[in-house]
Design an enzyme around this catalytic site. Structure first.
Site, PDB file in Angstrom:
ATOM      1  N   LYS A 173       4.514   0.726   9.401  1.00 40.21           N
ATOM      2  CA  LYS A 173       4.580   2.022   8.711  1.00 40.21           C
ATOM      3  C   LYS A 173       3.973   3.130   9.557  1.00 40.21           C
ATOM      4  CE  LYS A 173       3.011   0.196   4.873  1.00 40.21           C
ATOM      5  NZ  LYS A 173       2.487   0.015   3.504  1.00 40.21           N
ATOM      6  N   ARG A 227       5.011 -12.622   9.859  1.00 38.66           N
ATOM      7  CA  ARG A 227       5.727 -11.410   9.476  1.00 38.66           C
ATOM      8  C   ARG A 227       7.076 -11.365  10.181  1.00 38.66           C
ATOM      9  NH1 ARG A 227       2.495  -7.197   9.575  1.00 38.66           N
ATOM     10  NH2 ARG A 227       4.015  -5.610  10.028  1.00 38.66           N
ATOM     11  N   GLU A 284       0.869  -1.166   0.000  1.00 40.72           N
ATOM     12  CA  GLU A 284       0.000   0.000   0.000  1.00 40.72           C
ATOM     13  C   GLU A 284       0.916   1.228   0.000  1.00 40.72           C
ATOM     14  OE1 GLU A 284      -2.744   0.343   3.284  1.00 40.72           O
ATOM     15  OE2 GLU A 284      -3.445   2.290   2.551  1.00 40.72           O
TER      16      GLU A 284
HETATM   17  P1  ATP Z   1       2.841  -2.171   8.068  1.00 42.76           P
HETATM   18  O1  ATP Z   1       2.386  -3.168   9.080  1.00 42.76           O
HETATM   19  O2  ATP Z   1       4.292  -1.840   8.163  1.00 42.76           O
HETATM   20  O3  ATP Z   1       1.997  -0.960   7.989  1.00 42.76           O
HETATM   21  P2  ATP Z   1       1.476  -3.332   5.894  1.00 42.76           P
HETATM   22  O4  ATP Z   1       1.239  -4.779   5.975  1.00 42.76           O
HETATM   23  O5  ATP Z   1       0.326  -2.454   6.176  1.00 42.76           O
HETATM   24  O6  ATP Z   1       2.750  -2.965   6.721  1.00 42.76           O
HETATM   25  P3  ATP Z   1       1.595  -3.314   3.071  1.00 42.76           P
HETATM   26  O7  ATP Z   1       2.046  -2.232   2.193  1.00 42.76           O
HETATM   27  O8  ATP Z   1       0.170  -3.689   3.074  1.00 42.76           O
HETATM   28  O9  ATP Z   1       2.056  -2.932   4.509  1.00 42.76           O
HETATM   29  O10 ATP Z   1       2.502  -4.601   2.852  1.00 42.76           O
HETATM   30  C1  ATP Z   1       2.813  -5.121   1.604  1.00 42.76           C
HETATM   31  C2  ATP Z   1       3.142  -6.567   1.761  1.00 42.76           C
HETATM   32  O11 ATP Z   1       4.253  -6.720   2.633  1.00 42.76           O
HETATM   33  C3  ATP Z   1       1.993  -7.338   2.354  1.00 42.76           C
HETATM   34  O12 ATP Z   1       1.851  -8.537   1.645  1.00 42.76           O
HETATM   35  C4  ATP Z   1       2.409  -7.557   3.772  1.00 42.76           C
HETATM   36  O13 ATP Z   1       1.859  -8.734   4.268  1.00 42.76           O
HETATM   37  C5  ATP Z   1       3.928  -7.630   3.656  1.00 42.76           C
HETATM   38  N1  ATP Z   1       4.563  -7.226   4.900  1.00 42.76           N
HETATM   39  C6  ATP Z   1       4.371  -6.088   5.594  1.00 42.76           C
HETATM   40  N2  ATP Z   1       5.082  -6.079   6.724  1.00 42.76           N
HETATM   41  C7  ATP Z   1       5.760  -7.257   6.769  1.00 42.76           C
HETATM   42  C8  ATP Z   1       6.664  -7.860   7.699  1.00 42.76           C
HETATM   43  N3  ATP Z   1       7.027  -7.251   8.823  1.00 42.76           N
HETATM   44  N4  ATP Z   1       7.157  -9.073   7.394  1.00 42.76           N
HETATM   45  C9  ATP Z   1       6.806  -9.694   6.261  1.00 42.76           C
HETATM   46  N5  ATP Z   1       5.961  -9.191   5.346  1.00 42.76           N
HETATM   47  C10 ATP Z   1       5.436  -7.987   5.592  1.00 42.76           C
HETATM   48 MG    MG Z   2      -1.382  -3.836   4.758  1.00 40.89          MG
END
Ligand code: ATP
Ligand code: MG
Length: 592
Positions: A293, A283, A58
């Protein structure tokens, strides 16, 4: 659409064989539960033997090391199984998303070394299609427009122990729903006046299935579609359908989406379209930092760090500026592997992977961070020698360079003790050391500041017979120090970094306080009068070096023609620090 298994038996066998031989030829490939699922799917010819993944960020912030894990996994699977991986922006929340983030994400994924070729997509590309899907569900009686407020919807949803209640608008006619949804789209209503909900089961044990919201009204300008839309699909309605449209086979996401999988499957089943398999993995959590984020944005906005690319940040751009290499990050991601259970990985492992890579690649140079002047009294005043120095003992192809030696040098303040403790083999009055690439010197005299008593200069003698590489270089001393010739040295600023958080788990705080309470007040130390060897003149941002005995450093982007700025990427292991620590803990003295 389920992929029907109509293949003749013999071709199925062939496929089995193909998978097996692929397994064999790739014996170095990691094995994990996701690869097991994919190999099983290949063996049953599910998805016609295709493997197609996607990385779906995102664009509401910069990518961090957790995302790198997901990137390496998704692109890695595609590469391992001869498939494809798309880069798709999950851009369904215009209030938080920006083009700046899109650009940074593209740069970061590319820098990590991955290529999506022409497969760059945006969920917003599918808004028309998603709208049609929603209309289809309304027509099938599987979605309805609700006019409860957000608070009411929450209240009606019930809890884990209490079933929800049905909205009074749940049984609107298809015509009324179509009419209201069309008018939502046309902009007739204020934000929050109505939502479109899936009609599933308000008593479901899974809260995600209690008539989840599919669309909401949001009069906001989108970074790509501008003002074309004032209704936006929710993540759960957009994600699976986007996967389906792109022909994704394995939709890999983190564990918190496990409870969303029934909903992911429900939409695809109701719409009867291509149905990827969602697979969840744990994760990445990394010690001494935060990988969210939302929290990282807080650090940036509230000025705890200097931006998303501050070298203390766990963002890809921060790590890049700090001096990390894509190879080190990829190697780290491979080593931690994928699992089904959450855990915290020690940041020391990431640093270990980095040292391993930089050890092979970084040119060795000499720099003195906290200079102490040394005058070699028996060395001719007007003489300079160009000494030969090897650039990288790990890689002789990196060649050698000349380092100037003269009468006045700088050594590290730490490398001298007027009263040396036991086992301190470096310089002390009457004690000898070797100067790297040069001679053995002996400390003859100490000059102190009259007022403060601080040691400001050493006088030494050198033994001309002991030149490195020379015929009589064999004389052994217990320590070799790095140094820089005063007259030839360049001034530099060096930024030393420590962990951003004091605790391994920054969220471990007392009630009423938050993760910021664990910020390390000493995560940045700036040294402004460092001396580096003249070979570093003209070094470019991003260039990486090993400063002998100190660690790995890289040129920071703040470097200009007037000022050299280095970041300490990661320190070298220092046995003295360990000995000192052990001694101190044995003697029970407090740590300085
Ligand atoms: P955040 O928790 O940092 O806000 P998010 O999951 O909202 O991260 P996205 O942009 O939706 O951020 O993530 C893109 C991809 O990266 C998704 O498939 C998510 O599952 C993966 N992802 C995000 N954080 C992690 C992590 N700590 N370890 C592994 N994969 C991750
Ligand atoms: Mg997300």
């Amino acid at each position: 659409m389920k992929s029907p298994n109509t293949e003749p038996e013999n071709s199925k066998k062939k496929n089995e064989k193909k998978t097996k031989s692929m397994k064999k030829t790739n014996s170095t490939r990691p094995s994990d539960f996701i690869r097991d699922i994919i190999e099983e799917d290949l063996s049953t010819n599910k998805y016609e033997g295709r493997v197609h993944t996607r990385f779906p960020p995102e664009p509401n912030g910069y990518l961090h090391i957790g995302h790198a894990k997901s990137i390496c996994l998704n692109f890695g699977l595609a590469a391992d199984y001869g498939g494809f991986c798309n880069l798709r922006f999950d851009d369904t929340n215009p209030t938080k998303e920006q083009a700046e983030y899109v650009e940074s994400i593209i740069e970061d994924v590319r820098w990590l070394g991955f290529d999506w070729e022409e497969r760059l997509f945006f969920a917003s590309d599918y808004y028309d299609k998603l709208y049609q899907y929603a209309v289809q569900l309304i027509k099938d009686g599987k979605a309805y427009v609700d006019s409860l407020s957000a608070d009411e919807i929450r209240e009606y949803r019930g809890t884990l122990t209490q079933p929800g209640r049905e909205s009074p608008h749940r049984n609107r006619s298809v015509e009324e729903n179509l009419n209201l949804f069309e008018r939502m789209r046309a902009g007739e209503f204020e934000d929050g006046a109505h939502v479109l909900r899936a009609k599933i089961d308000m008593a479901s044990g899974n809260l995600n299935l209690r008539d989840p919201v599919m669309y909401r009204i949001l009069h906001a300008t989108h970074h790509r579609t501008g003002d074309k839309w004032c209704i936006y699909p929710m993540y759960d309605f957009a994600h699976g359908q986007s996967d389906s449209i792109e022909g994704i086979t394995h939709s890999i996401c983190t564990l918190e989406f496990e409870d969303h999988r029934p909903l992911y499957d429900w939409f695809l089943d109701q719409l009867n379209i291509h149905h990827p398999q969602q697979i969840e993995f744990a994760r990445l959590n990394l010690s001494h930092t935060v990988l969210s984020k939302r929290k990282l944005l807080q650090l940036v906005e509230e000025g705890y760090v200097k931006g998303w690319d501050d070298p203390r940040m766990p963002t890809i751009s921060g790590l890049r500026r700090r001096g990390y290499t894509p190879e080190a990050i990829r190697n780290f991601c491979e080593r931690i592997g994928v699992a089904k259970r959450d855990s915290i990985v020690d940041i020391a492992l990431l640093e270990h992977c980095l040292r391993e890579d930089l050890n092979k690649k970084a040119m060795r140079v000499m720099a003195v961070l906290r200079p102490l002047r040394v005058v070699i009294d028996n060395y001719p005043e007007d003489q300079t020698e160009e000494l030969e120095a090897i650039n990288n003992p790990e890689d002789v192809s990196m060649g050698t360079r000349k380092v100037p030696f003269s009468r006045v040098l700088f050594i590290e303040q730490d490398d001298f003790r007027e009263v040396p403790p036991k086992k301190f083999f470096r310089l002390a009055p009457g004690q000898e050391v070797r100067l790297k690439h040069a001679y053995i010197i002996r400390c003859e005299r100490v000059v102190k500041d009259e007022k403060t008593g601080e040691v400001v200069e050493l006088h030494a003698s050198f033994d001309p017979e002991t030149k490195s590489g020379g015929a009589k270089a064999g004389r052994k001393v217990k320590a070799t120090l790095h140094w820089v010739s005063s007259a030839h040295s360049l001034e530099a600023e060096v930024r030393l970094y420590d962990h951003l958080f004091l605790k391994a788990n920054p969220d471990d705080v007392e009630e009423g306080s938050d993760f910021k309470a664990n910020l390390n007040p000493n995560s940045l130390e700036i040294l402004t009068s460092c001396k580096v060897e003249p070979n570093l003149a003209g070094a470019k941002p991003g260039n990486k070096y090993q400063f002998l005995r100190l660690g790995y450093f890289c040129v920071d982007s703040d470097t200009s023609d007037e000022k050299l700025v280095f970041n300490r990427t990661v320190s070298l292991y220092d046995p003295w620090a360990k000995i000192e620590k052990e001694q101190l803990s044995r003697s029970g003295a407090p740590r300085s």
